[in-house]
Design a protein around this motif. Structure first.
Motif, PDB file in Angstrom:
ATOM      1  N   LEU A   1       0.128  -6.275 -10.072  1.00 50.71           N
ATOM      2  CA  LEU A   1      -0.782  -6.293  -9.851  1.00 50.71           C
ATOM      3  C   LEU A   1      -1.109  -5.832  -8.296  1.00 50.71           C
ATOM      4  O   LEU A   1      -2.177  -5.106  -7.747  1.00 50.71           O
ATOM      5  N   TYR A   2      -0.080  -6.120  -7.531  1.00 54.56           N
ATOM      6  CA  TYR A   2      -0.046  -5.772  -6.050  1.00 54.56           C
ATOM      7  C   TYR A   2       1.361  -5.640  -5.762  1.00 54.56           C
ATOM      8  O   TYR A   2       2.355  -6.348  -6.052  1.00 54.56           O
ATOM      9  N   PRO A   3       1.828  -4.420  -4.758  1.00 48.87           N
ATOM     10  CA  PRO A   3       0.837  -3.442  -4.615  1.00 48.87           C
ATOM     11  C   PRO A   3       0.461  -2.613  -6.035  1.00 48.87           C
ATOM     12  O   PRO A   3       1.285  -2.386  -6.640  1.00 48.87           O
ATOM     13  N   SER A   4      -1.053  -2.295  -5.898  1.00 51.16           N
ATOM     14  CA  SER A   4      -1.487  -1.353  -6.955  1.00 51.16           C
ATOM     15  C   SER A   4      -0.831  -0.013  -6.991  1.00 51.16           C
ATOM     16  O   SER A   4      -0.546   0.526  -5.942  1.00 51.16           O
TER      17      SER A   4
ATOM     18  N   GLY B   1       1.229   3.123  -0.922  1.00 50.43           N
ATOM     19  CA  GLY B   1       0.788   2.145  -0.261  1.00 50.43           C
ATOM     20  C   GLY B   1       1.639   1.795   1.046  1.00 50.43           C
ATOM     21  O   GLY B   1       2.798   1.998   0.761  1.00 50.43           O
TER      22      GLY B   1
ATOM     23  N   GLU C   1       3.105  -0.800   4.052  1.00 49.71           N
ATOM     24  CA  GLU C   1       2.880  -2.278   4.693  1.00 49.71           C
ATOM     25  C   GLU C   1       3.395  -2.139   6.086  1.00 49.71           C
ATOM     26  O   GLU C   1       4.456  -1.374   6.519  1.00 49.71           O
TER      27      GLU C   1
ATOM     28  N   THR D   1       5.140  -8.680   2.796  1.00 51.23           N
ATOM     29  CA  THR D   1       3.923  -8.475   1.837  1.00 51.23           C
ATOM     30  C   THR D   1       4.572  -9.319   0.877  1.00 51.23           C
ATOM     31  O   THR D   1       5.654 -10.069   0.780  1.00 51.23           O
TER      32      THR D   1
ATOM     33  N   VAL E   1       4.667  -9.068  -3.746  1.00 57.00           N
ATOM     34  CA  VAL E   1       4.808  -8.371  -4.784  1.00 57.00           C
ATOM     35  C   VAL E   1       4.155  -9.316  -5.991  1.00 57.00           C
ATOM     36  O   VAL E   1       4.458 -10.539  -6.209  1.00 57.00           O
TER      37      VAL E   1
ATOM     38  N   VAL F   1       7.516  -0.246  -2.637  1.00 65.03           N
ATOM     39  CA  VAL F   1       6.717  -0.727  -1.460  1.00 65.03           C
ATOM     40  C   VAL F   1       7.229   0.034  -0.202  1.00 65.03           C
ATOM     41  O   VAL F   1       8.372   0.104   0.123  1.00 65.03           O
TER      42      VAL F   1
END
Length: 604
Positions: free
Chosen positions: A356-359, A367, A369, A382, A384, A453
């Motif tokens: 769901l994250y990071p999408s 994305g 960070e 961050t 996950v 990421v």
């Protein structure tokens, strides 16, 4: 002469004599035999044994001798009397030689004749009265009889009509008739010796389906005589029982993704009735949920009660199926019963984790960070976030770093997915750090998903904004893996080719050294001096041969040996003394203040 005659004449005239004359009167048969009594009366039981003496007739005759001999005979012309009774012609004894039966004949009149040899005779009468004995058991005569009766018959239903009689008389002929207790039947006397057998209470074929009823008739004689008659009565079945399931509630389990037509469970219902009334058929009823059509999911074998799946189930769609199964018999009218069934769908690991994250970006970008360069170890960069549609251990997720730009710079929580710094940032660390995170579930076999990421190291937001514009989209991990594989294959090929060349050079060098040794020279003639250097007074080959020197020292000398092998940085210690392929080259080497040392060099 004359005197003598006269003398005799005188004598005769004087004497006399006498004699006895016995006159025997001969008997003439002028007297007939005469019985001592003209009538004899005898009472005898009908069950006396054969040979039993009833009486003895007696006659006398006044004559004498042969004329007084009497012979007794029956004058009765009935053959039955001569068959039943026997008369002794000499003694006049009358005995039984046949069976007496009171029920057949109660009285006999017998004429007995006494006769002498001349034919003179006389008659006497013998009256035999047969007395009744209890020698006849009662007789049961069945007028009508129904061998079967329905189980729903009302009390008082007539089953049989019968008559009981006894050939004996008096008390011997009086009969009492009865049936055993604890039977759902009764016996009633109607007229004279007629009886009626009828039901008494409710009949249930499922409890007792067959009766073997005994009816006993007993007289009042001495001894008592009785007769028993058996009446087999079959109870006919009526459809008065609905099918009964063995369980009041059924539950079963099935894994999702089951094959179509898989057998899930078997339901069984029994009907205590008989024949068609006990034939059970099964059918599935729709459940309480109108949105789910049970008929599209399940089917049941109408004869065996086995439930089948019509399509694969999906645990993520529904976890259980509630439905009812009806069991119906074949009676008329038919009876039925229902049972509730719950089918639990068991989860299988058929869903990979979803991150769901990071999408995942939709515009082709990635994305980013931010992590300040001044971050201390343990700084949360961050997190996950991932979910798994499965349940149980199939949904237990674990996180791990699959690849990182700087290994050891970041760490990730195994079960939290939190990415934290593992150490302080250094100036040499790249501004952009790409982390490939693998999310794996705990199923068997496990399923996984990965996400990239990108972490930018920046001390301030303006700096990070200027640096972000220069960050390109990270390469596809799959393409990087392909590149690495190609490089690895090329490297192995080159290594093999190099090894082949080195092996060829070694072979040539061995041959050359062998030629030098045979010349008898004790020095390294032909070997370039540049190939030797001093190491604490020890000469060894240069590292260009990719060999490492191993020294073994004893109390007298030190040896340096070089095993033949591939070009590596590690040598294996071998006992070279006496092994073929080694040549001993004497040379003055000072090692640990020893005067003499020998150096072993393998011959190539």
């Amino acid at each position: 002469m004359s005197n003598t005659s006269s003398h005799y004449r005188t004598v005769l005239e004087r004497r006399s004599g006498s004699m006895q004359i016995h006159v025997i009167v001969l008997d003439a048969n002028d007297n007939a035999p005469v019985f001592t009594q003209p009538i004899y009366k005898v009472n005898v039981l009908e069950n006396v044994p054969l040979g039993f003496v009833l009486t003895t007739v007696k006659a006398t005759d006044l004559d004498e001798g042969v004329n007084s001999e009497i012979t007794y005979t029956f004058r009765t012309k009935s053959e039955k009397i001569s068959q039943i009774f026997r008369l002794n012609s000499q003694t006049g004894e009358i005995s039984v030689q046949g069976n007496l039966d009171f029920e057949e004949q109660e009285f006999f009149e017998i004429d007995v004749q006494a006769q002498d040899p001349e034919g003179l005779s006389s008659l006497a009468k013998v009256f035999v009265t047969v007395l009744d004995a209890n020698d006849n058991a009662p007789e049961i005569t069945v007028s009508s009889f129904f061998t079967s009766v329905p189980e729903n018959s009302q009390s008082g239903t007539i089953i049989a009509l019968l008559r009981v009689k006894d050939k004996d008389s008096g008390e011997n002929g009086k009969v009492t008739c009865f049936i055993p207790p604890n039977f759902p039947f009764q016996l009633q006397k109607s007229v004279d010796n007629y009886y009626t057998l009828m039901t008494d209470g409710n009949l249930d074929r499922e409890v007792v389906e067959h009766y073997n009823l005994t009816i006993t008739a007993t007289d009042r004689g001495t001894p008592l005589l009785s007769t028993t008659t058996y009446f087999p009565i079959k109870i006919l079945d009526v459809n008065d029982n609905a099918p009964i399931f063995k369980e009041i509630f059924y539950k079963s389990y099935s894994f999702e993704n089951n094959p179509t037509g898989a057998s899930l469970m078997m339901l069984e219902a029994n009907d205590p009735d008989w024949g068609t009334n006990s034939t059970v058929t099964y059918s599935i009823l729709d459940g309480n949920d109108p949105t789910v059509s049970i008929a599209s999911l399940l089917s049941v074998n109408t004869e065996t009660g086995v439930v089948y799946a019509l399509r694969p189930f999906d645990y993520e769609e529904f976890q259980q199926i509630n439905f009812q199964v009806k069991a119906q018999d074949g009676g008329s009218p038919s009876l039925s019963s229902d049972v509730s069934v719950t089918l639990f769908i068991l989860d299988q690991n058929d869903n990979a984790p979803q991150i769901l994250y990071p999408s995942a970006p939709t515009d082709g970008s990635t994305g980013v960070e931010l992590a300040p360069r001044s971050s201390e170890p343990g700084y949360l960069v961050t997190k996950v976030v991932a979910v798994d549609a499965d349940s149980g251990q199939n949904a237990w997720l674990s996180y791990q770093l699959l690849k990182a730009t700087e290994p050891g710079l970041f760490s990730i929580g195994l079960h939290t997915g939190e990415i934290r710094t593992a150490r302080f940032f250094l100036d040499k660390d790249a501004l952009k750090q790409s982390l490939v995170v693998l999310v794996k579930d705990n199923g068997q076999p496990p399923l996984s998903a990965s996400v990239t990421v990108t972490v930018v190291l920046a001390d301030s937001i303006p700096e990070s904004l200027s640096d972000i514009s220069s960050i390109s989209t990270p390469a596809d991990p799959q393409s990087d893996l392909t590149f690495y594989l190609v490089v690895a294959v090329a490297f192995v090929s080159c290594l093999f080719f190099t090894f082949f060349l080195v092996l060829l050079a070694i072979r040539l060098h061995r041959w050359r050294t062998s030629q030098l040794c045979h010349s008898g020279s004790g020095s390294f003639t032909g070997v370039p001096v540049s190939q030797f250097v001093g190491i604490d007074g020890v000469r060894a080959f240069l590292h260009s041969y990719c060999q490492e020197v191993s020294l073994t020292t004893d109390s007298r000398k030190s040896r340096i040996f070089f095993p033949i092998g591939s070009c590596t940085n590690t040598l294996t210690h071998q006992q070279v003394s006496g092994e073929p392929g080694f040549k001993y080259l004497p040379e003055d080497l000072n090692i640990a203040n020893e005067a003499q040392a020998s150096q072993e060099v393998p011959a190539y």
